[in-house]
Design a protein around this motif. Structure first.
Motif, PDB file in Angstrom:
ATOM      1  N   UNK A  95      21.382  30.515   8.836  1.00 43.27           N
ATOM      2  CA  UNK A  95      22.443  29.010   9.608  1.00 43.27           C
ATOM      3  C   UNK A  95      21.634  28.000   7.769  1.00 43.27           C
ATOM      4  N   UNK A  96      21.428  28.116   6.590  1.00 44.43           N
ATOM      5  CA  UNK A  96      21.343  27.741   5.644  1.00 44.43           C
ATOM      6  C   UNK A  96      22.112  26.303   5.742  1.00 44.43           C
ATOM      7  N   UNK A  97      23.080  25.995   5.599  1.00 42.54           N
ATOM      8  CA  UNK A  97      24.490  24.871   6.106  1.00 42.54           C
ATOM      9  C   UNK A  97      23.392  23.651   6.572  1.00 42.54           C
ATOM     10  N   UNK A  98      23.060  24.298   7.924  1.00 43.73           N
ATOM     11  CA  UNK A  98      21.795  22.686   8.834  1.00 43.73           C
ATOM     12  C   UNK A  98      20.922  22.116   8.400  1.00 43.73           C
ATOM     13  N   UNK A  99      20.558  22.692   7.107  1.00 48.19           N
ATOM     14  CA  UNK A  99      18.862  22.174   6.392  1.00 48.19           C
ATOM     15  C   UNK A  99      19.615  20.650   6.606  1.00 48.19           C
ATOM     16  N   UNK A 100      20.304  19.838   6.154  1.00 47.27           N
ATOM     17  CA  UNK A 100      20.078  18.190   6.347  1.00 47.27           C
ATOM     18  C   UNK A 100      20.651  17.946   7.829  1.00 47.27           C
ATOM     19  N   UNK A 101      21.547  18.533   8.953  1.00 47.80           N
ATOM     20  CA  UNK A 101      21.656  17.944   9.951  1.00 47.80           C
ATOM     21  C   UNK A 101      19.802  18.456  10.618  1.00 47.80           C
ATOM     22  N   UNK A 102      19.072  19.588  10.072  1.00 47.71           N
ATOM     23  CA  UNK A 102      17.379  19.347  10.879  1.00 47.71           C
ATOM     24  C   UNK A 102      17.269  18.420  10.579  1.00 47.71           C
ATOM     25  N   UNK A 103      17.163  18.105   9.327  1.00 45.49           N
ATOM     26  CA  UNK A 103      15.879  17.073   8.835  1.00 45.49           C
ATOM     27  C   UNK A 103      16.230  16.078   9.413  1.00 45.49           C
ATOM     28  N   UNK A 104      17.724  15.845   9.965  1.00 45.59           N
ATOM     29  CA  UNK A 104      17.805  14.215  10.276  1.00 45.59           C
ATOM     30  C   UNK A 104      17.598  14.213  11.329  1.00 45.59           C
ATOM     31  N   UNK A 105      17.503  15.472  12.752  1.00 46.94           N
ATOM     32  CA  UNK A 105      17.233  15.607  13.308  1.00 46.94           C
ATOM     33  C   UNK A 105      16.223  14.862  14.371  1.00 46.94           C
ATOM     34  N   UNK A 106      14.691  15.288  13.933  1.00 48.39           N
ATOM     35  CA  UNK A 106      13.508  14.217  14.060  1.00 48.39           C
ATOM     36  C   UNK A 106      13.664  12.847  14.202  1.00 48.39           C
ATOM     37  N   UNK A 107      13.926  12.993  12.989  1.00 46.27           N
ATOM     38  CA  UNK A 107      14.152  10.700  13.450  1.00 46.27           C
ATOM     39  C   UNK A 107      15.105   9.922  13.508  1.00 46.27           C
ATOM     40  N   UNK A 108      16.133  10.675  14.147  1.00 46.64           N
ATOM     41  CA  UNK A 108      17.178  10.308  15.067  1.00 46.64           C
ATOM     42  C   UNK A 108      16.661  10.651  16.183  1.00 46.64           C
ATOM     43  N   UNK A 109      16.078  11.219  16.604  1.00 45.63           N
ATOM     44  CA  UNK A 109      15.627  11.685  18.327  1.00 45.63           C
ATOM     45  C   UNK A 109      14.329  10.224  18.467  1.00 45.63           C
ATOM     46  N   UNK A 110      13.552  10.480  17.274  1.00 43.53           N
ATOM     47  CA  UNK A 110      12.494   9.179  17.310  1.00 43.53           C
ATOM     48  C   UNK A 110      12.903   7.720  17.051  1.00 43.53           C
ATOM     49  N   UNK A 111      14.004   7.411  16.829  1.00 41.43           N
ATOM     50  CA  UNK A 111      14.151   6.381  16.875  1.00 41.43           C
ATOM     51  C   UNK A 111      15.184   6.001  18.320  1.00 41.43           C
ATOM     52  N   UNK A 112      16.406   6.639  18.618  1.00 42.21           N
ATOM     53  CA  UNK A 112      16.576   7.283  19.401  1.00 42.21           C
ATOM     54  C   UNK A 112      15.765   6.343  20.957  1.00 42.21           C
ATOM     55  N   UNK A 113      14.338   7.504  21.192  1.00 40.38           N
ATOM     56  CA  UNK A 113      13.396   7.077  21.743  1.00 40.38           C
ATOM     57  C   UNK A 113      12.990   5.423  21.882  1.00 40.38           C
ATOM     58  N   UNK A 114      12.942   4.892  20.703  1.00 42.33           N
ATOM     59  CA  UNK A 114      12.218   4.326  20.394  1.00 42.33           C
ATOM     60  C   UNK A 114      13.100   2.854  20.992  1.00 42.33           C
ATOM     61  N   UNK A 115      14.367   3.104  20.947  1.00 37.23           N
ATOM     62  CA  UNK A 115      15.826   2.363  21.326  1.00 37.23           C
ATOM     63  C   UNK A 115      15.641   1.504  22.666  1.00 37.23           C
ATOM     64  N   UNK A 116      15.841   3.126  23.625  1.00 39.20           N
ATOM     65  CA  UNK A 116      15.616   2.913  24.907  1.00 39.20           C
ATOM     66  C   UNK A 116      14.281   2.381  24.933  1.00 39.20           C
ATOM     67  N   UNK A 117      13.428   2.602  25.029  1.00 40.53           N
ATOM     68  CA  UNK A 117      11.489   1.679  25.310  1.00 40.53           C
ATOM     69  C   UNK A 117      11.563   0.643  25.338  1.00 40.53           C
ATOM     70  N   UNK A 118      12.417   0.174  23.721  1.00 38.87           N
ATOM     71  CA  UNK A 118      12.594  -1.029  23.477  1.00 38.87           C
ATOM     72  C   UNK A 118      13.503  -1.548  24.994  1.00 38.87           C
ATOM     73  N   UNK A 119      14.768  -1.511  25.064  1.00 35.73           N
ATOM     74  CA  UNK A 119      15.595  -1.788  25.868  1.00 35.73           C
ATOM     75  C   UNK A 119      14.408  -1.236  27.557  1.00 35.73           C
ATOM     76  N   UNK A 120      13.744  -0.482  28.113  1.00 35.23           N
ATOM     77  CA  UNK A 120      13.348  -0.619  29.198  1.00 35.23           C
ATOM     78  C   UNK A 120      11.753  -1.625  29.273  1.00 35.23           C
ATOM     79  N   UNK A 121      11.731  -1.790  28.400  1.00 38.18           N
ATOM     80  CA  UNK A 121      10.460  -2.970  28.033  1.00 38.18           C
ATOM     81  C   UNK A 121      10.556  -3.909  28.674  1.00 38.18           C
TER      82      UNK A 121
END
Length: 145
Positions: A95-121
């Protein structure tokens, strides 16, 4: 450096999930955090091992759970990873062609969590007046008939 991706959240979908889940919402959002963390780690591990088959289930799971909470960017990345990983399995390729998407995945996940937590606070001031409705300073009809 990781390219930045606008993290789009479908706030009406998020609020709908919040309303439907009621008192269980925060607990289930916690499960999303736990499961998502595991899915992201599994995808990253599979990428390092060049194991497309090991990417499919965690990407599929992350996609579905992300859509439940309106995390559209995250769901889109997970969907791309799932689709390409399935194709790689079918044609017996790494799956070499997925490298860019996999690299983006964690920061996007963590930012989504941050946005959710901000909305719930309850202590965070809402930029738009809260719950998707912009407060109009000229509209003095709030609370009036």
């Amino acid at each position: 450096m990781t390219p930045t991706v606008e993290n789009k959240i479908d706030w009406p979908a998020f609020l709908e999930a919040r309303q439907e889940l009621g008192a269980d919402f925060i607990r289930i959002l916690g499960y999303f955090r736990e499961d998502g963390t595991k899915s992201v780690a599994a995808i990253e591990t599979a990428m390092r091992a060049k194991d497309a088959a090991a990417m499919v289930v965690p990407a599929h799971t992350l996609k579905g759970e992300s859509l439940q909470f309106g995390a559209e960017t995250l769901a889109g990345l997970a969907e791309q990873i799932e689709a390409v990983a399935r194709h790689c399995v079918e044609v017996h390729e790494a799956p070499d062609e997925l490298l860019e998407q996999v690299v983006q995945l964690r920061p996007v996940f963590e930012e989504a969590l941050l946005l959710f937590e901000r909305e719930c606070n309850p202590l965070v001031e809402r930029r738009n007046g809260g719950f998707g409705r912009k407060v109009d300073a000229n509209n003095q009809s709030f609370g009036r008939i």
